[in-house]
Design a protein around this motif. Structure first.
Motif: not given
Length: 259
Positions: A61-71
């Motif tokens: 769940y830490l990586l989850f928003p980070i991935q969205a921000i990367f996109i």
């Protein structure tokens, strides 16, 4: 057949905000029973399995928003790298979750452990199974380059997987009630509904991934409430306890804490 639309700047902003909200609620819920006590060094002695489950959940769940921000920032390569790592986390958090669940149900059934596991063990199991199902469906869509389906299925998976954290947040804010856990688990449908509303307002079209996630979640999880289908719950508990009896050596339950 509808052609999947390209991402828009507005979509990037919405999905980044939604992923941050989902993860923040999960972290808030677990801060009361797990992360907070860990930081204060007051968490009871526990086996490695419980901590593997807790920290793999945290990292996903830490990586989850980070991935969205990367996109949103057009860093697709980094998004894909984290996506591959997230597969490992999903497998780890799911397998350890099933291990803890089966042993806890067996303890409750045979040795008088907390009865909440007998009431809602099958509901927790369905939560894990649906999370994995929609997560890997989303990953399959990414491989097929169907990115609109991909991101919505991952939202569905993350919403369903949030049940344990949302329940703890409700429990902390309102106190324990027999329906706190099912309300927390089913209440996560709110995030799927937010996605549906956004699709309807912005695109005048609701993606079928949202409808599939919402309908399947409600049908499966409502059917496993003891208030709705006590016989099926008891039958599933017997199976979970039988598995837990063999897995008990991998997860000693005393002394332990609860995530």
């Amino acid at each position: 057949m509808k052609i999947e639309r390209k991402h828009s700047k507005r979509d990037h902003l919405f999905y980044s905000a939604l992923t941050i909200l989902i993860s923040a609620i999960g972290f808030a819920g677990f801060s009361f029973t797990y992360f907070g006590p860990i930081i204060r060094a007051s968490y009871p002695s526990s086996g490695m399995v419980l901590h593997l489950h807790g920290w793999s959940f945290f990292l996903w769940y830490l990586l989850f928003p980070i991935q969205a921000i990367f996109i949103a920032r057009r860093k697709r390569v980094f998004h894909m790298i984290l996506g591959r790592f997230s597969v490992i986390l999903v497998l780890l958090m799911t397998l350890t979750g099933i291990l803890v669940l089966t042993v806890r149900v067996e303890e409750a059934m045979r040795n008088g452990g907390p009865q909440i596991w007998l009431l809602y063990g099958p509901l927790v199991l369905s939560n894990l199974v649906l999370f994995v199902t929609f997560y890997f469906a989303g990953m399959y869509m990414a491989i097929k380059n169907r990115l609109q389906s991909h991101k919505r299925l991952i939202i569905v998976a993350s919403s369903i997987g949030l049940g344990a954290g949302f329940f703890r947040l409700i429990f902390h804010l309102s106190g324990f009630h027999p329906m706190s856990l099912p309300v927390g688990v089913l209440g996560c449908s709110l995030f799927i509904i937010i996605g549906i509303i956004y699709d309807k307002i912005t695109h005048r079209y609701v993606h079928p991934a949202y409808w599939a996630g919402l309908i399947v979640m409600l049908i499966v999880e409502v059917s496993l409430l003891p208030q709705v289908n006590g016989e099926m719950v008891a039958w599933i508990n017997e199976g979970l306890a039988a598995i837990g009896e063999y897995l008990g050596d991998f997860y000693p339950t005393e002394p332990t804490g609860e995530i």
